[in-house]
Design a protein around this motif. Sequence first.
Motif, mmCIF file in Angstrom:
data_model
loop_
_atom_site.group_PDB
_atom_site.id
_atom_site.type_symbol
_atom_site.label_atom_id
_atom_site.label_comp_id
_atom_site.label_asym_id
_atom_site.label_seq_id
_atom_site.Cartn_x
_atom_site.Cartn_y
_atom_site.Cartn_z
ATOM 1 N N ILE A 14 34.422 -11.007 -1.680
ATOM 2 C CA ILE A 14 33.088 -10.853 -1.105
ATOM 3 C C ILE A 14 33.171 -10.288 0.308
ATOM 4 O O ILE A 14 33.973 -10.736 1.133
ATOM 5 N N MET A 15 32.310 -9.300 0.569
ATOM 6 C CA MET A 15 32.282 -8.615 1.860
ATOM 7 C C MET A 15 31.004 -8.946 2.626
ATOM 8 O O MET A 15 31.040 -9.228 3.822
ATOM 9 N N ILE A 16 29.859 -8.894 1.956
ATOM 10 C CA ILE A 16 28.549 -9.170 2.554
ATOM 11 C C ILE A 16 27.791 -10.111 1.631
ATOM 12 O O ILE A 16 27.752 -9.899 0.423
ATOM 13 N N ASP A 17 27.187 -11.167 2.201
ATOM 14 C CA ASP A 17 26.529 -12.186 1.384
ATOM 15 C C ASP A 17 25.154 -12.510 1.960
ATOM 16 O O ASP A 17 25.052 -13.164 3.002
ATOM 17 N N THR A 18 24.090 -12.043 1.296
ATOM 18 C CA THR A 18 22.737 -12.313 1.783
ATOM 19 C C THR A 18 22.050 -13.420 0.994
ATOM 20 O O THR A 18 20.820 -13.487 0.934
ATOM 21 N N ARG A 19 22.849 -14.319 0.408
ATOM 22 C CA ARG A 19 22.265 -15.484 -0.259
ATOM 23 C C ARG A 19 21.836 -16.534 0.764
ATOM 24 O O ARG A 19 21.088 -17.460 0.430
ATOM 25 N N THR A 20 22.338 -16.413 1.990
ATOM 26 C CA THR A 20 22.046 -17.386 3.035
ATOM 27 C C THR A 20 21.304 -16.733 4.193
ATOM 28 O O THR A 20 21.295 -15.506 4.350
ATOM 29 N N GLU A 21 20.707 -17.554 5.033
ATOM 30 C CA GLU A 21 20.013 -17.046 6.211
ATOM 31 C C GLU A 21 20.995 -16.362 7.157
ATOM 32 O O GLU A 21 20.705 -15.294 7.697
ATOM 33 N N ALA A 22 22.168 -16.969 7.338
ATOM 34 C CA ALA A 22 23.159 -16.397 8.249
ATOM 35 C C ALA A 22 23.635 -15.031 7.760
ATOM 36 O O ALA A 22 23.750 -14.078 8.546
ATOM 37 N N GLY A 23 23.910 -14.918 6.463
ATOM 38 C CA GLY A 23 24.375 -13.656 5.913
ATOM 39 C C GLY A 23 23.308 -12.575 5.961
ATOM 40 O O GLY A 23 23.604 -11.398 6.187
ATOM 41 N N THR A 24 22.057 -12.976 5.760
ATOM 42 C CA THR A 24 20.947 -12.028 5.828
ATOM 43 C C THR A 24 20.768 -11.509 7.249
ATOM 44 O O THR A 24 20.589 -10.306 7.476
ATOM 45 N N LYS A 25 20.851 -12.411 8.231
ATOM 46 C CA LYS A 25 20.723 -11.999 9.633
ATOM 47 C C LYS A 25 21.873 -11.090 10.041
ATOM 48 O O LYS A 25 21.687 -10.159 10.829
ATOM 49 N N ALA B 141 26.472 -21.275 -8.933
ATOM 50 C CA ALA B 141 25.621 -20.133 -8.578
ATOM 51 C C ALA B 141 24.227 -20.608 -8.176
ATOM 52 O O ALA B 141 23.639 -20.101 -7.211
ATOM 53 N N VAL B 142 23.694 -21.578 -8.899
ATOM 54 C CA VAL B 142 22.373 -22.124 -8.571
ATOM 55 C C VAL B 142 22.406 -22.762 -7.185
ATOM 56 O O VAL B 142 21.522 -22.549 -6.352
ATOM 57 N N LYS B 143 23.442 -23.537 -6.913
ATOM 58 C CA LYS B 143 23.572 -24.168 -5.595
ATOM 59 C C LYS B 143 23.642 -23.114 -4.496
ATOM 60 O O LYS B 143 23.048 -23.272 -3.429
ATOM 61 N N ASN B 144 24.364 -22.030 -4.767
ATOM 62 C CA ASN B 144 24.502 -20.954 -3.781
ATOM 63 C C ASN B 144 23.173 -20.252 -3.509
ATOM 64 O O ASN B 144 22.983 -19.672 -2.446
ATOM 65 N N SER B 145 22.267 -20.291 -4.484
ATOM 66 C CA SER B 145 21.032 -19.507 -4.386
ATOM 67 C C SER B 145 19.825 -20.298 -3.898
ATOM 68 O O SER B 145 18.802 -19.695 -3.542
ATOM 69 N N LEU B 146 19.905 -21.617 -3.861
ATOM 70 C CA LEU B 146 18.723 -22.416 -3.531
ATOM 71 C C LEU B 146 18.119 -22.058 -2.183
ATOM 72 O O LEU B 146 16.893 -22.082 -2.014
ATOM 73 N N GLU B 147 18.942 -21.707 -1.223
ATOM 74 C CA GLU B 147 18.434 -21.402 0.101
ATOM 75 C C GLU B 147 17.599 -20.126 0.125
ATOM 76 O O GLU B 147 16.783 -19.926 1.021
#
Length: 338
Positions: free
Chosen positions: A206-217, A284-290
């Motif tokens: 994984i290089m970029i992860d926008t599943r989280t607020e931090a990764g999206t920012k 995967a579900v846990k990773n996506s809840l945020e």
Amino acid sequence: MERRTFLGGVAALGFAGPAFAQKGGAPEKTSVRLGVGGKPLLYYLPLTVAERKGLFKEEGLDVEINDFGGGAKSLQSLIGGSVDVVTGAYEHTIRMQAKNQKIQAVCELGRFPAIVIAVKKSLAGEIKSPADFKGRKIGVTAPGSSTAITAQYAMVKSGLKPTDAAFIGIGGGAGAVAAVKKGEIEVISHLDPVISKLDGDGDIQIMIDTRTEAGTKALFGGSNPAAVVYAKHDFIASHPNTMQRIVNAHVKALKWLASATPEQVADLVPPEYHLGDKPLYLRAVKNSLESYSRTGIIPLSGMESVLDMLRRLDPALADAKIDLAATFDDRFVKAAGS
């Protein structure tokens, strides 16, 4: 993110009790055709919840769900008139306004894109950042969809042109997993559960992860709305009660997700959504809840973030006059929670 935080956010929706299904008058149209691009993806989990929990039927609607290979194809079906409503990426409302097509979102489902950009693990030594994507084969749900646009944005930020790589549509389910395992693509820009399956199997880095607020920012500099419910302005205007009930169902789905466990989600969706590995699906579900919307309302900062991304990618949008207020009609979400 802790569940109590997620629940606290959802409380802002002001969900009502059993009478909630009564929000909205008699629907002008009870048979609705809905388009989606990759329904098994967790990006569209609120839609699957609404379907499997019978929430559309509670609202007096018979919703026929048409699953296409990607969000761009769902949009095409809406413009062509073969579906009435779409669950798809918010960005399409902006693109269509620039083309004088009045498309409006009516409910936010995802507040973060939840898109992950990863490289095939055997190539991790060669492809270390989006700056190394030039000439590479990048697997996306479909060319022109949000997965492709996110990868292009990462490339542009790294000094490349959005056309410097080949974007290959690999769909949204088991076929996407197979494309990586067979070596048909070198980079993937995709969503869960596909990403969690490939990551768990050791196929990608994984290089970029926008599943989280931090990764999206980190990628966008702030929030960046993802999946929404959208339709043509004319359909919304002529079918307000139908739209209200469609939004009611999705808002109730968000409420259910707020209190559901990953196990309950896994038991609710069709078994084939697990991609043959239920424990990985649970992760995967846990990773996506945020990533799911807390209010159903797209913040202005999120709209501006998407517009900025599109202006940097599409010359036709660079100087286009866009009225962001016209891309989202918040009346239905507000009525659903009143």
